[in-house]
Design an enzyme around this catalytic site. Structure first.
Site, PDB file in Angstrom:
ATOM      1  N   GLN A 113       0.793  -1.092   0.121  1.00 30.32           N
ATOM      2  CA  GLN A 113       0.168   0.044   0.056  1.00 30.32           C
ATOM      3  C   GLN A 113       0.886   1.217   0.148  1.00 30.32           C
ATOM      4  O   GLN A 113       1.499   1.471   1.184  1.00 30.32           O
ATOM      5  CB  GLN A 113      -1.035  -0.093   1.264  1.00 30.32           C
ATOM      6  N   HIS A 193      -7.806   0.914  10.381  1.00 34.43           N
ATOM      7  CA  HIS A 193      -6.972   0.244   9.260  1.00 34.43           C
ATOM      8  C   HIS A 193      -7.653  -1.232   8.917  1.00 34.43           C
ATOM      9  O   HIS A 193      -8.227  -1.776   9.749  1.00 34.43           O
ATOM     10  CB  HIS A 193      -5.671  -0.192   9.610  1.00 34.43           C
ATOM     11  N   ASP A 209      -1.896  -7.615   4.343  1.00 31.69           N
ATOM     12  CA  ASP A 209      -1.981  -6.192   4.626  1.00 31.69           C
ATOM     13  C   ASP A 209      -0.819  -5.362   3.994  1.00 31.69           C
ATOM     14  O   ASP A 209       0.285  -5.769   4.107  1.00 31.69           O
ATOM     15  CB  ASP A 209      -1.827  -6.048   6.075  1.00 31.69           C
TER      16      ASP A 209
END
Length: 260
Positions: A113, A193, A209
């Site tokens: 990310q 999150h 993640d």
């Protein structure tokens, strides 16, 4: 005990830290954990209408879990980025090298990310790129095209792909602006999150993640277990809850068969 070892060796690389600057070049409006909104986003990107996102109202009460259509293909946990979690993340990642896997031989397709406040759509990408949900992504759709282009790229290349994919950005913006609550600004500091849990064909429960150093294997599930099975919940979201003593801003949604 569950296996928490990264899945592949990594080449030397700079440690990943998300870009949290107010002037970050890429930023998304945070996505609500809203099942109809998320379902609409996935359908727009190309996931079949027989698949939908569902609320998970309890992780410990069998009667409440029974309301979720099974088998559950992926579980998304929304949790607070607390001091306890950050200490755990840093300690667990300390002995790992930055994942650099790519290619069709990977056990999972993992994305770093780099887009600020994009953890919601990252969770949905991980949920649909891996495990049984991948079979429900329509051929030639925007999501199918994105995932196929991502396969042969390393994590840095995949991050750039997401930063420049106009179809993903447009679909995300349309969904994020339709939430039940007033949408925050893309530059806002958000302390919640998303993390995704999926079960691959070999039974491995993966924690995915984009803020971590790579995909994490949490153990092998039984042949009849899905991501809402007792072991999956114990190794996944319940482990997050166990670390928190005060902040209980947790919620879960699951990807599974549609009720329509």
């Amino acid at each position: 005990m569950s296996d928490q070892t990264p899945v592949a060796p990594a080449a030397a690389a700079e440690p990943y830290e998300p870009d949290t600057r107010p002037d970050a070049p890429n930023a998304f409006i945070p996505l609500e954990a809203n099942p109809p909104l998320m379902t609409g986003l996935l359908h727009k990107l190309g996931v079949d209408s027989t698949v939908a996102v569902h609320d998970v109202f309890s992780l410990t009460e069998p009667d409440m879990l029974a309301f979720v259509p099974r088998p559950a293909m992926a579980l998304l946990l929304v949790f607070p980025i607390s001091e306890a979690y950050e200490k755990h993340r840093v300690a667990e990642d300390a002995g790992r090298e930055l994942y650099q896997g790519k290619g069709s031989g990977e056990p999972v397709l993992w994305f770093r990310q780099t887009i600020r406040n994009a953890c919601g759509v990252m969770g949905l990408l991980h949920a649909t790129a891996n495990g049984p949900a991948r079979n429900f992504v329509g051929e030639g759709t925007p999501l199918d095209s994105l995932l196929k282009r991502a396969v042969d790229l390393d994590p840095q290349g995949r991050a750039k792909l997401l930063e420049t994919d106009k179809a993903l950005a447009a679909a995300h913006l349309a969904a994020a602006e339709r939430g039940d609550t007033s949408a925050p600004d893309a530059r806002d500091d958000i302390d919640l999150h998303y993390v995704c849990f999926v079960r691959t064909e070999d039974g491995t429960l993966w924690e995915l993640d984009g803020r971590r150093k790579g995909p994490i294997s949490r153990g092998k599930l039984g042949s009849d277990d899905d991501v809402l099975s007792e072991k999956a919940l114990e190794w996944g979201p319940l482990a997050f809850l166990a670390r928190e003593s005060a902040d209980l801003r947790f919620s879960c949604v699951a990807l599974g068969p549609s009720l329509d």
